[in-house]
Every structure is written in structure tokens, then in C-alpha cells.
Design an enzyme around this catalytic site. Structure first.
Site, PDB file in Angstrom:
ATOM      1  N   LYS A 196      -2.412   1.630   1.883  1.00  0.00           N
ATOM      2  CA  LYS A 196      -3.633   1.327   1.116  1.00  0.00           C
ATOM      3  C   LYS A 196      -4.836   1.683   1.976  1.00  0.00           C
ATOM      4  O   LYS A 196      -5.083   1.079   3.025  1.00  0.00           O
ATOM      5  CB  LYS A 196      -3.665  -0.151   0.734  1.00  0.00           C
ATOM      6  CG  LYS A 196      -4.870  -0.552  -0.099  1.00  0.00           C
ATOM      7  CD  LYS A 196      -4.776  -2.022  -0.498  1.00  0.00           C
ATOM      8  CE  LYS A 196      -5.966  -2.456  -1.336  1.00  0.00           C
ATOM      9  NZ  LYS A 196      -5.876  -3.889  -1.717  1.00  0.00           N
ATOM     10  N   LYS A 249      -2.035   3.968  -2.361  1.00  0.00           N
ATOM     11  CA  LYS A 249      -3.274   3.680  -3.082  1.00  0.00           C
ATOM     12  C   LYS A 249      -4.465   4.130  -2.233  1.00  0.00           C
ATOM     13  O   LYS A 249      -4.554   3.750  -1.064  1.00  0.00           O
ATOM     14  CB  LYS A 249      -3.357   2.175  -3.362  1.00  0.00           C
ATOM     15  CG  LYS A 249      -4.617   1.729  -4.078  1.00  0.00           C
ATOM     16  CD  LYS A 249      -4.660   0.217  -4.233  1.00  0.00           C
ATOM     17  CE  LYS A 249      -5.938  -0.208  -4.946  1.00  0.00           C
ATOM     18  NZ  LYS A 249      -6.051  -1.680  -5.050  1.00  0.00           N
TER      19      LYS A 249
END
Length: 327
Positions: A196, A249
Site C-alpha cells: 500500500k 494499492k
């Protein structure tokens, strides 16, 4: 004149049927995970200003929303909660009657076949907007782990099929795995936000989740967008600690990272097609600058081609309709 020698690749592009015959990558409804934002209160269905088509919904609207999702053939949802009250420790994140816990229980009671994923983080629930305990302006790693484990256990008790921790604290998968196992939830998988990045593409989500940090940023725990090899270290750590799925992400600007992770780890891969990616397309489509359906389908297919098995996307309902229309 000497005859030219060359390959005729166009032979396999000569018609729609021919192109379909040799197509390598397909997008299916089963690939889609639909995010929902559940809020406290009643009779609430408010569109998020920066995310056209995405709504805050109260629990009394949840039945209709999930009925639409299942009727479209979408098999899984991820639940984000927007609490009525916040405090420094984010206590409503791990309360047995928290908004996510209530939503998960309600969905599973009415739609037991739907796979319900619980987002496991603290940022929406803390008054400072960070994903952990804060002291003297610093986000503390180790003391936060216990709260994340408590949150995961409370979500599993509510009926969540998958726990999806998104906080990026070191050791968060190990702590959650231990907490789940000790509470009798050895069978509940973890879908880790393993890779992330500290991305500028999250702005509309923070509008939707009311989760913007009240000071500083999240660069001390989310990853530097310039780094590639770090993604493999993060993913490897989470696999060793017990992750069953790996999320990358954002997705669109990180297709190279998706392919790297897929090539190195043999677990289901998930792309999070994030809010900024969604909102840019919606804005351009509303201005008539692009063909929304064609752009979205091309974008999500690129994620499948890069190696993902599942896509968490706010476009899920539209994509499910488009896929039905193609049949």
C-alpha cells in the site's frame, strides 16, 4: 521485385468472433469486489460529492443495496464504516456493536452466500485520523497491533468471511493471525493490504470515509511510490506472517508492481482500483471527454492482464451490468 517477407498478425483480428476466439484475458463478475460505506443513523443515502454513484448508506438501506449487488451477480463486498463518534484510540473500530460489525451481521443474516470482507483499520475511527495510537505526534507501531487484532476478532465474531487489514503497521498480519487463531477463528482468511503506497490517489476515499489525517501524513507507514523492491519485501513478510491474499494499492499506476508480486508469490492477488482512479474517469465521462464503459473495461482488463485474480472497484455494479449486456 523481390517478394516481401513478413508476418500477417492481422489474420487473428479480422472480426469480433475471431478476436474473441484468441483473446487471452477475460474479466468476470466473480473477479469483482464491491466497496460499501455504511454510516450510523437512519434513512441515509447520500452521494459522496467527489465520487459520483457512490453513497453513504445507513443500515436500513443495506438490504436493498445488497439485493441489487447479488442480483447483478457480484459475489463479494468489502465493508467500510463511518462511525458517529471518534476518539484517540478508535474504540468504535473494535466495539462489538460498531458500525462495521452491525453491517456485517446484517448482511450475513440476509445474504449468507455473499462473501463479506471487513476493512480492518483505525483511521476512520480515530479523532486524529491516523491508523494507530499516536503519542507526541508519532504513530506508534507495536501498541497499535493489539487494537488491530481486537478489531479483526470483533469483525470475525460478527460474521465476516475475510479480514482485510489496511493499516501498514509492521507485524500487523502476525498480530491479527494470532488474535484470530486464539479466538477460534483459524478458518478466517486474511486479505492483507500488503503493498500500500502513500498515494495521492486516495483523496476521494478520505472524503467518503471521513478519514483524512488531522496532522502530517501517512508516509511513515505507507510506502514510497518510487520504490519497487520494497513491495516484494512487504509482500514476503505478510506471506510469512499468515496472509492468504495480497492486495496492491493503488492499481493503475502500479501494474508493474502487481506483476512483480504475482511472479513471486503463489497466492490470490487483489488490485484495489482506488477512489482517485474512479473519480477521474467519472469526471471525464460527465464532461463527455471519454467513453466511460470502454475506458473502465480496458482499465480493469489491464489489471487482470498484469496478474490479479480479484479487483476491488467502485465500478463493480456498472461492470456487472456491462458484462451481462455482452452475453
Amino acid at each position: 521485385m523481390k517478394e516481401l517477407q513478413f508476418q500477417r498478425h492481422r489474420r487473428l483480428r479480422s472480426s469480433h468472433s475471431m478476436r474473441a476466439l484468441v483473446r487471452e484475458t477475460y474479466l468476470h463478475k466473480e473477479d469483482l469486489i464491491y466497496p460499501i460505506f455504511v454510516v450510523e443513523g437512519e434513512n441515509i443515502k447520500n452521494e459522496v460529492p467527489s465520487m459520483p454513484g457512490v453513497f453513504h448508506i445507513s443500515l436500513d438501506y443495506l438490504q436493498a443495496e445488497m439485493q441489487e449487488v447479488t442480483d447483478l451477480g457480484i459475489k463479494s463486498v468489502i465493508v467500510f464504516g463511518v462511525p458517529a463518534e471518534k476518539d484517540e484510540l478508535g474504540t468504535s473500530a473494535y466495539h462489538d456493536h460498531g458500525i462495521v460489525q452491525k453491517a456485517v451481521a446484517q448482511i450475513k443474516q440476509s445474504f449468507p452466500e455473499l462473501v463479506v470482507i471487513a476493512d480492518t483499520c483505525l483511521c476512520q475511527y480515530t479523532s486524529h485520523g491516523h491508523c494507530g495510537i499516536v503519542e507526541e505526534g508519532q504513530v506508534l507501531n507495536d501498541p497499535t497491533l493489539n487494537l488491530l487484532a481486537q478489531t479483526a476478532v470483533s469483525q470475525a465474531k460478527a460474521g465476516a468471511d475475510i479480514i482485510a487489514p489496511s493499516n501498514m503497521m509492521d507485524g500487523f498480519v502476525a498480530a491479527i493471525r494470532q488474535g484470530l487463531d486464539e479466538s477460534g477463528f483459524e478458518h478466517i482468511p486474511i486479505m492483507s493490504y500488503a503493498v500500500k503506497y502513500a498515494s495521492a490517489f486516495y483523496g476521494p476515499f478520505r472524503d467518503a470515509a471521513h478519514s483524512s489525517p488531522q496532522f502530517g501524513d501517512r508516509k511513515t507507514y505507507q510506502m514510497d511510490p518510487a520504490n519497487r523492491m520494497e513491495a516484494l519485501r512487504e509482500a514476503e513478510s505478510d506471506i510469512m506472517e499468515g496472509a492468504d491474499f495480497l492486495i496492491v494499492k493503488p492499481a493503475l499506476s502500479y501494474l508493474d508492481i502487481i506483476r512483480d508480486v504475482k511472479n513471486n508469490f503463489n497466492v490470490p492477488m487483489v488490485a484495489y482500483n482506488v477512489s482517485g482512479e474512479y473519480s477521474m474517469i467519472k469526471a471525464a465521462a460527465q464532461n463527455g471527454w471519454i467513453n466511460e464503459q470502454e475506458i473502465v473495461m480496458e482499465m480493469l482488463t489491464s489489471m487482470k492482464r498484469a496478474g490479479v485474480d480479484l479487483i476491488l472497484t467502485y465500478h463493480a455494479k456498472d461492470v456487472a451490468r456491462w458484462l451481462s449486456d455482452q452475453k
